[in-house]
Write a protein that holds these residues in place. Sequence first.
Motif, PDB file in Angstrom:
ATOM      1  N   GLU A 190       0.736  -1.194   0.059  1.00 20.94           N
ATOM      2  CA  GLU A 190       0.090  -0.140  -0.028  1.00 20.94           C
ATOM      3  C   GLU A 190       1.091   1.273   0.103  1.00 20.94           C
ATOM      4  OE1 GLU A 190      -4.087   0.266   1.842  1.00 20.94           O
ATOM      5  OE2 GLU A 190      -2.537   1.405   3.462  1.00 20.94           O
ATOM      6  N   TYR A 191       0.449   2.267  -0.791  1.00 24.39           N
ATOM      7  CA  TYR A 191       1.353   3.283  -0.750  1.00 24.39           C
ATOM      8  C   TYR A 191       0.405   4.562  -1.490  1.00 24.39           C
ATOM      9  CZ  TYR A 191       4.849   6.794  -2.870  1.00 24.39           C
ATOM     10  OH  TYR A 191       5.495   7.543  -2.992  1.00 24.39           O
ATOM     11  N   GLY A 192       0.564   5.609  -0.877  1.00 30.13           N
ATOM     12  CA  GLY A 192      -0.037   7.108  -1.022  1.00 30.13           C
ATOM     13  C   GLY A 192       0.364   7.821  -0.113  1.00 30.13           C
ATOM     14  N   ARG A 193      -0.783   8.871  -0.204  1.00 32.07           N
ATOM     15  CA  ARG A 193      -0.695  10.099   0.667  1.00 32.07           C
ATOM     16  C   ARG A 193      -1.369   9.725   2.162  1.00 32.07           C
ATOM     17  NH1 ARG A 193       1.642  14.024  -1.973  1.00 32.07           N
ATOM     18  NH2 ARG A 193       1.460  15.508  -0.007  1.00 32.07           N
ATOM     19  N   ARG A 194      -0.754  10.203   2.915  1.00 31.59           N
ATOM     20  CA  ARG A 194      -1.130   9.788   4.353  1.00 31.59           C
ATOM     21  C   ARG A 194      -2.665  10.229   4.517  1.00 31.59           C
ATOM     22  NH1 ARG A 194      -2.685  10.912   9.243  1.00 31.59           N
ATOM     23  NH2 ARG A 194      -2.061   9.721  10.995  1.00 31.59           N
ATOM     24  N   ALA A 195      -3.110  11.197   4.079  1.00 26.97           N
ATOM     25  CA  ALA A 195      -4.558  11.846   4.461  1.00 26.97           C
ATOM     26  C   ALA A 195      -5.501  11.012   3.632  1.00 26.97           C
ATOM     27  CB  ALA A 195      -4.532  13.156   3.881  1.00 26.97           C
ATOM     28  N   ASP A 196      -4.943  10.756   2.219  1.00 25.30           N
ATOM     29  CA  ASP A 196      -5.917   9.769   1.643  1.00 25.30           C
ATOM     30  C   ASP A 196      -6.133   8.386   2.124  1.00 25.30           C
ATOM     31  OD1 ASP A 196      -6.089  11.929  -0.035  1.00 25.30           O
ATOM     32  OD2 ASP A 196      -4.574  11.129  -1.384  1.00 25.30           O
ATOM     33  N   LEU A 197      -4.820   7.708   2.555  1.00 23.10           N
ATOM     34  CA  LEU A 197      -5.057   6.311   3.259  1.00 23.10           C
ATOM     35  C   LEU A 197      -5.784   6.550   4.460  1.00 23.10           C
ATOM     36  CD1 LEU A 197      -1.227   5.163   2.479  1.00 23.10           C
ATOM     37  CD2 LEU A 197      -3.443   4.547   1.151  1.00 23.10           C
ATOM     38  N   ALA A 198      -5.738   7.629   5.168  1.00 21.75           N
ATOM     39  CA  ALA A 198      -6.247   7.618   6.719  1.00 21.75           C
ATOM     40  C   ALA A 198      -7.670   7.591   6.256  1.00 21.75           C
ATOM     41  CB  ALA A 198      -5.710   8.698   7.462  1.00 21.75           C
ATOM     42  N   ALA A 199      -8.121   8.384   5.380  1.00 22.25           N
ATOM     43  CA  ALA A 199      -9.661   8.703   5.089  1.00 22.25           C
ATOM     44  C   ALA A 199     -10.327   7.373   4.415  1.00 22.25           C
ATOM     45  CB  ALA A 199      -9.734   9.761   4.066  1.00 22.25           C
ATOM     46  N   ASP A 200      -9.423   6.414   3.912  1.00 16.44           N
ATOM     47  CA  ASP A 200      -9.802   5.171   3.128  1.00 16.44           C
ATOM     48  C   ASP A 200     -10.451   4.146   4.334  1.00 16.44           C
ATOM     49  OD1 ASP A 200     -10.804   3.209   1.762  1.00 16.44           O
ATOM     50  OD2 ASP A 200      -8.997   3.192   0.445  1.00 16.44           O
ATOM     51  N   PRO A 201     -11.449   3.990   4.606  1.00 15.86           N
ATOM     52  CA  PRO A 201     -12.027   2.796   5.351  1.00 15.86           C
ATOM     53  C   PRO A 201     -11.480   1.567   5.199  1.00 15.86           C
ATOM     54  CG  PRO A 201     -13.929   3.542   4.222  1.00 15.86           C
ATOM     55  CD  PRO A 201     -12.749   4.184   3.843  1.00 15.86           C
ATOM     56  N   GLY A 202     -11.006   1.253   3.922  1.00 11.69           N
ATOM     57  CA  GLY A 202     -10.760  -0.044   3.530  1.00 11.69           C
ATOM     58  C   GLY A 202      -9.199  -0.206   3.503  1.00 11.69           C
ATOM     59  N   SER A 203      -8.571   1.160   3.823  1.00  6.60           N
ATOM     60  CA  SER A 203      -7.010   0.760   3.571  1.00  6.60           C
ATOM     61  C   SER A 203      -6.201  -0.071   4.758  1.00  6.60           C
ATOM     62  CB  SER A 203      -6.419   2.128   3.547  1.00  6.60           C
ATOM     63  OG  SER A 203      -6.503   2.773   4.896  1.00  6.60           O
ATOM     64  N   ARG A 204      -5.116  -0.627   4.555  1.00  7.60           N
ATOM     65  CA  ARG A 204      -4.290  -1.255   5.585  1.00  7.60           C
ATOM     66  C   ARG A 204      -4.042  -0.295   6.631  1.00  7.60           C
ATOM     67  NH1 ARG A 204      -1.278  -6.539   4.098  1.00  7.60           N
ATOM     68  NH2 ARG A 204      -2.375  -7.281   2.205  1.00  7.60           N
ATOM     69  N   PHE A 205      -3.535   0.790   6.305  1.00  5.61           N
ATOM     70  CA  PHE A 205      -2.837   1.888   7.021  1.00  5.61           C
ATOM     71  C   PHE A 205      -4.138   2.329   8.094  1.00  5.61           C
ATOM     72  CE2 PHE A 205      -1.777   6.390   8.124  1.00  5.61           C
ATOM     73  CZ  PHE A 205      -0.747   6.211   8.701  1.00  5.61           C
ATOM     74  N   GLY A 206      -5.274   2.681   7.581  1.00  2.81           N
ATOM     75  CA  GLY A 206      -6.487   2.781   8.122  1.00  2.81           C
ATOM     76  C   GLY A 206      -6.648   1.990   9.165  1.00  2.81           C
ATOM     77  N   ARG A 207      -6.701   0.571   8.893  1.00  5.86           N
ATOM     78  CA  ARG A 207      -6.811  -0.183  10.186  1.00  5.86           C
ATOM     79  C   ARG A 207      -5.860  -0.435  11.013  1.00  5.86           C
ATOM     80  NH1 ARG A 207      -8.568  -3.256   5.305  1.00  5.86           N
ATOM     81  NH2 ARG A 207      -6.623  -4.310   5.180  1.00  5.86           N
ATOM     82  N   LEU A 208      -4.535  -0.334  10.493  1.00 13.92           N
ATOM     83  CA  LEU A 208      -3.397  -0.357  11.644  1.00 13.92           C
ATOM     84  C   LEU A 208      -3.807   0.999  12.531  1.00 13.92           C
ATOM     85  CD1 LEU A 208      -0.395  -0.885   9.336  1.00 13.92           C
ATOM     86  CD2 LEU A 208      -1.360  -2.371  11.102  1.00 13.92           C
ATOM     87  N   LEU A 209      -3.913   2.149  11.996  1.00 12.26           N
ATOM     88  CA  LEU A 209      -4.440   3.264  12.930  1.00 12.26           C
ATOM     89  C   LEU A 209      -5.487   3.009  13.977  1.00 12.26           C
ATOM     90  CD1 LEU A 209      -4.209   6.337  10.480  1.00 12.26           C
ATOM     91  CD2 LEU A 209      -2.588   5.437  12.058  1.00 12.26           C
ATOM     92  N   ASP A 210      -6.474   2.197  13.488  1.00 14.21           N
ATOM     93  CA  ASP A 210      -7.606   1.870  14.426  1.00 14.21           C
ATOM     94  C   ASP A 210      -7.088   0.885  15.723  1.00 14.21           C
ATOM     95  OD1 ASP A 210      -9.203   3.462  12.753  1.00 14.21           O
ATOM     96  OD2 ASP A 210     -10.187   1.808  11.638  1.00 14.21           O
ATOM     97  N   LEU A 211      -6.071  -0.317  15.125  1.00 13.57           N
ATOM     98  CA  LEU A 211      -5.837  -1.042  16.125  1.00 13.57           C
ATOM     99  C   LEU A 211      -4.927  -0.300  16.928  1.00 13.57           C
ATOM    100  CD1 LEU A 211      -5.098  -3.998  13.562  1.00 13.57           C
ATOM    101  CD2 LEU A 211      -6.687  -3.777  15.344  1.00 13.57           C
ATOM    102  N   ALA A 212      -4.010   0.543  16.740  1.00  7.45           N
ATOM    103  CA  ALA A 212      -3.250   1.240  17.609  1.00  7.45           C
ATOM    104  C   ALA A 212      -3.991   2.417  18.176  1.00  7.45           C
ATOM    105  CB  ALA A 212      -2.140   2.036  16.707  1.00  7.45           C
ATOM    106  N   GLY A 213      -5.329   2.626  18.126  1.00 12.58           N
ATOM    107  CA  GLY A 213      -5.904   3.546  18.714  1.00 12.58           C
ATOM    108  C   GLY A 213      -5.549   5.045  18.421  1.00 12.58           C
ATOM    109  N   VAL A 214      -5.059   5.237  17.220  1.00 21.18           N
ATOM    110  CA  VAL A 214      -4.639   6.526  16.782  1.00 21.18           C
ATOM    111  C   VAL A 214      -5.603   7.003  15.761  1.00 21.18           C
ATOM    112  CG1 VAL A 214      -2.925   7.715  15.381  1.00 21.18           C
ATOM    113  CG2 VAL A 214      -2.493   6.033  16.934  1.00 21.18           C
ATOM    114  N   SER A 215      -5.998   8.141  16.151  1.00 25.37           N
ATOM    115  CA  SER A 215      -7.190   8.924  15.307  1.00 25.37           C
ATOM    116  C   SER A 215      -6.686   9.252  13.638  1.00 25.37           C
ATOM    117  CB  SER A 215      -7.532  10.075  15.965  1.00 25.37           C
ATOM    118  OG  SER A 215      -6.386  11.357  15.939  1.00 25.37           O
ATOM    119  N   ARG A 216      -7.543   8.907  12.866  1.00 24.06           N
ATOM    120  CA  ARG A 216      -7.182   9.156  11.639  1.00 24.06           C
ATOM    121  C   ARG A 216      -7.106  10.469  11.231  1.00 24.06           C
ATOM    122  NH1 ARG A 216      -9.804   4.591   7.917  1.00 24.06           N
ATOM    123  NH2 ARG A 216      -9.680   2.835   9.209  1.00 24.06           N
TER     124      ARG A 216
END
Length: 581
Positions: free
Chosen positions: A555-581
């Motif tokens: 997965e590769y892209g701009r952080r804001a786009d990946l964090a806003a994408d509910p299906g992204s791997r990075f977004g799921r990692l943020l959720d698991l770590a308890g970090v706000s998107r």
Amino acid sequence: MSSRPFDQRIPPHSTSVLRLLRPGPRRSAALVAAIAAATALPLAAPQITRRFVDDAIGGASIRQLTLIAVGYLALAVAGQAARLVTAWLAGRLAWDGTNRLRERLARHALGLDLGFHGRHTPGEMIERVDGDVVAVADFVVAFLMDVVASVLLLAGVVVIVFGVDWRIGCALLVYCLLIGWGMARAQRLAVPAAARSRAASARLFGMLEERLAGAEDLRANGAGEHTVRRFHQVSAALYRAEVRDARIGTTLLAGTSVAFAAGTAIMLGLAAWALRSGTLTVGTAVLIFQYTLMVRTPFERLIDQIRQYQAALAGLARIADLLAERRTLPEGTRPLPATGPLGLRLDGVGFAYPGDDEQVLSGVTLTLAPGETLGLVGRTGSGKTTLARLALRLYDPTEGAVRVGGLDLREADQASLRTRIGVVTQDVQLFAASLRDNLTLFRPSPGDARLREVLHGVGLGDWLAGLPGGLDTELREVSAGEAQLIAFARAFLADPGLVVLDEASSRLDPATERRIERSIDRLLDGRTGVIIAHRLSSLSRVDKIAVLDHGKIVEYGRRADLAADPGSRFGRLLDLAGVSR
């Protein structure tokens, strides 16, 4: 094995090593004069003894005999003084030469690639850079003091005895040649034994260094018994090698002693025969006896130096092998852009560590514009640190290309690469030196004002004010946070265009981490950055995210786009770590 007795005399590639040991012309001349005096004075002593004996038999006065005795004493004192001067000069020249050799070895070893250092432990390198050089230095002194002087003394004895009686001189020459031939044959057994002993010693040093460095982990995890068992195995191998080496040396010495006793008896018999036939005086017979005894001393010194010769020969071979090692990364000649942030581009990069067929990275492609920051995310072993090493050109990719500032790093010269690309890791190396030297890494200082400015900038101003010697304070014990901030200060001083941060705040408490985060913000301002972090909260500042899995970018892209994408791997990692998107 070759039938020549000295077929292992000089190891291959050792010529450059020997050139480093060569002294200057003036010192060489002084040493030659000292060796000549230390050789000639002992040769003159038996002549005075002959004069004393013959004059005493001839009825010379006490005054005359006393003068001869005083002359003998003066000659003996002068001979010892000449030997002391020779020892001092030989030691001085040997250490000057071996210090030059140490500098060359250290510089060469530090310039070799990480692949080489991965195959050799620090303890082994210390033994090779210092231990082998000490063996060479000891032999150089012994060679000048004992080998050269002994050979000259032997030659002088044979020539003088030939002048007294050619028949006895011939017998002495044959005797010396037989002893020399026997020593040469024995050397063929001695050198390999010494080489095995040196190799076993290096392995023991390497094992000790590794275990001592990891003593805390070994003790905490109950691995002490295994460590002790391994120490016994390695030290037992060294013991066996040294016992064999000592056994060979002792056998050589015992055999030589028997040979000398037989030779002395033969020479005494010849002197007695010549005295009875009237061709020699009593004083001359005593002279021949003294010269026969003098032959033993040089040979004993030569036998004694075989051990040092063995160690030096093995050391020379290992030193030459180290100097023969070459960088696997070719030297580039093109400089990176001297100012401004540097872009980073990876084009289809693949990589496998030397000797390992398994790919660590495969098909990695990404682009980072000048001034942008990239966050690398992935499980342990996914290839994040390897990618950072390629960006630093600690390794070259086996496939594709790594470009910094538009230039393939294989074409970049090392000086600009190390200046324009900086790195801060979680493992900060501090040296037993002043704070100033730890900041500049022993390079010329930009001035104390600049050093203080940088320390204040990373939040170490109060800490600096509390040091008893300021910038001259020798660093001994500093906290992990202080060490990390010193690493950031180093990066600020270098002013790189590309910065790689590898887990730079992973070991710190939250309060210290906040100080580090502020330093990271300042360091990345106006620079291109690559941040490797397990704490996803530290990636809030980055522009782009690359998620690695088993050496591939999944997965590769701009952080804001990946964090806003509910299906992204990075977004799921943020959720698991308890970090706000």
